[in-house]
Scaffold this motif. Structure first.
Motif, short mmCIF file in Angstrom:
data_model
loop_
_atom_site.label_atom_id
_atom_site.label_comp_id
_atom_site.label_asym_id
_atom_site.label_seq_id
_atom_site.Cartn_x
_atom_site.Cartn_y
_atom_site.Cartn_z
N PRO A 150 -62.22 5.32 47.50
CA PRO A 150 -61.10 6.25 47.27
C PRO A 150 -60.10 5.69 46.27
N ALA A 151 -59.72 6.51 45.31
CA ALA A 151 -58.78 6.10 44.27
C ALA A 151 -57.56 7.01 44.34
N MET A 152 -56.42 6.41 44.61
CA MET A 152 -55.18 7.17 44.70
C MET A 152 -54.18 6.60 43.72
N LEU A 153 -53.64 7.46 42.87
CA LEU A 153 -52.68 7.05 41.85
C LEU A 153 -51.29 7.53 42.24
N ARG A 154 -50.31 6.68 41.95
CA ARG A 154 -48.90 7.03 42.18
C ARG A 154 -48.11 6.59 40.96
N GLY A 155 -47.19 7.42 40.50
CA GLY A 155 -46.44 7.02 39.33
C GLY A 155 -45.34 8.00 38.97
N VAL A 156 -44.84 7.85 37.75
CA VAL A 156 -43.73 8.66 37.26
C VAL A 156 -44.14 9.28 35.93
N GLY A 157 -43.89 10.57 35.79
CA GLY A 157 -44.21 11.27 34.56
C GLY A 157 -43.03 11.28 33.60
N LEU A 158 -43.33 11.27 32.31
CA LEU A 158 -42.31 11.43 31.28
C LEU A 158 -41.97 12.91 31.12
N SER A 159 -40.76 13.19 30.71
CA SER A 159 -40.35 14.56 30.46
C SER A 159 -40.81 14.99 29.06
N TRP A 160 -40.51 16.23 28.70
CA TRP A 160 -40.96 16.83 27.44
C TRP A 160 -40.73 15.88 26.26
N HIS A 161 -41.80 15.60 25.52
CA HIS A 161 -41.68 14.64 24.41
C HIS A 161 -40.74 15.15 23.33
N ASN A 162 -40.68 16.47 23.13
CA ASN A 162 -39.90 17.02 22.03
C ASN A 162 -38.40 16.87 22.24
N TRP A 163 -37.98 16.66 23.49
CA TRP A 163 -36.57 16.42 23.78
C TRP A 163 -36.29 14.97 24.17
#
Length: 297
Positions: free
Chosen positions: A32-45
């Motif tokens: 089993p592979a479970m990922l946890r993290g943080v996403g970046l917001s809209w690149h254009n802003w």
């Protein structure tokens, strides 16, 4: 011993190539592979956050094993009007994620179907990163009004486009109503290997019936929580910590990967960092998410 050899041989991506087994995401050893993290917001802003420093900060501060590059399309300075900014921002994050040994989601950040443009985008990116197990392709951020039948047809075309270049690429497929009607995809899934279906939850807005639908869908399709927030779907308002914890408990018990939205410094609840823009200036949401996922990483 086999696991040790595998880890050493794949130190640039300790998890290795993702796949799906019995509707669960697994690693190259079929564990089993479970990922946890943080996403970046809209690149254009928020392109100032599309740096190796931020990727390494996600890995160190949040113990993140995945990040997400949200490449805005139609908006001002988006992919369609300023492709150089889009690709430069994306490549900076993908290259940094590969160097850091974490996964990175390439997100086509739009609310409407743009089949031709999406094919061009993913052809270019998949060609550049062919064979890189760190890279995950999220082919459509949040369908606003498209039906599941329309989304399904679009997704089949995009899956075929990417797989013609990288046959083992792991791909995330959207679901209707801003990635909330997961049960519609579960009722009529795509006949393709190594894909998962996205679920976006903002707990202060979305009813708990969405949780019931997700639980009922688990036996039919793999789910990937590529956005979660403890605030309202507007990105603002008070945090509902109790409902957030309920969702996180479900994700953890079900081994569903998830990422917080998002790395930006706007004066709203969903911003991970404060208006100073300093990575050390975590907001209430940033601190809550950090304290939550570091318990498990």
């Amino acid at each position: 011993m086999l696991a040790l050899i595998f880890a050493l041989a794949n130190s640039i991506d300790p998890i290795g190539r993702l796949s799906v087994k019995n509707n669960k995401i697994v690693d190259e050893l079929a564990q089993p592979a479970m990922l946890r993290g943080v996403g970046l917001s809209w690149h254009n802003w928020w392109s100032d956050f599309y740096t190796a420093e931020v990727v390494n900060w996600i890995k160190s501060t949040f113990h993140g094993t995945v990040t997400r590059a949200a490449i805005g399309c139609e908006q001002e300075n988006g992919l369609f009007s300023n492709p150089d900014l889009a690709y430069n921002s994306l490549y900076a994050v993908v290259d940094a994620s590969i160097a850091a040994g974490i996964k990175v989601i390439v997100d086509f950040q739009t609310f409407q179907i743009h089949t031709s443009e999406a094919k061009d985008f993913f052809t270019k990116v998949a060609t550049k990163y062919k064979g890189r197990s760190n890279v995950i392709y999220e082919i459509f951020n949040e369908p606003e009004s498209a039906s599941w039948s329309q989304i399904k047809q679009y997704s089949i075309e995009l899956i075929n486009t990417i797989r013609a270049i990288d046959s083992s690429a792991f791909i995330l497929v959207p679901t209707p109503n801003w990635d909330q009607y997961i049960e519609q995809a579960a009722a009529d899934p795509i006949d393709a290997q190594n894909i998962a279906y996205t679920l976006h939850i903002y707990v202060a807005t979305h009813p708990m019936s969405y949780l019931d639908n997700a639980k009922a869908s688990l036996s039919k399709i793999p789910i990937f929580g590529s956005e979660i927030g403890a605030m309202s779907a507007s990105g603002d308002g008070d945090l509902d910590v109790s409902k957030f914890n309920t969702w996180i408990n479900f994700y953890e018990e079900s081994k569903i990967s998830y990422l917080a939205w998002g790395v930006q410094s706007k004066a709203e609840s969903c911003s991970i960092v404060g208006t100073s823009g300093k990575l050390t200036d975590l907001t209430e949401w940033g601190k809550l998410f950090r304290d939550t996922i570091t318990k498990y990483q």
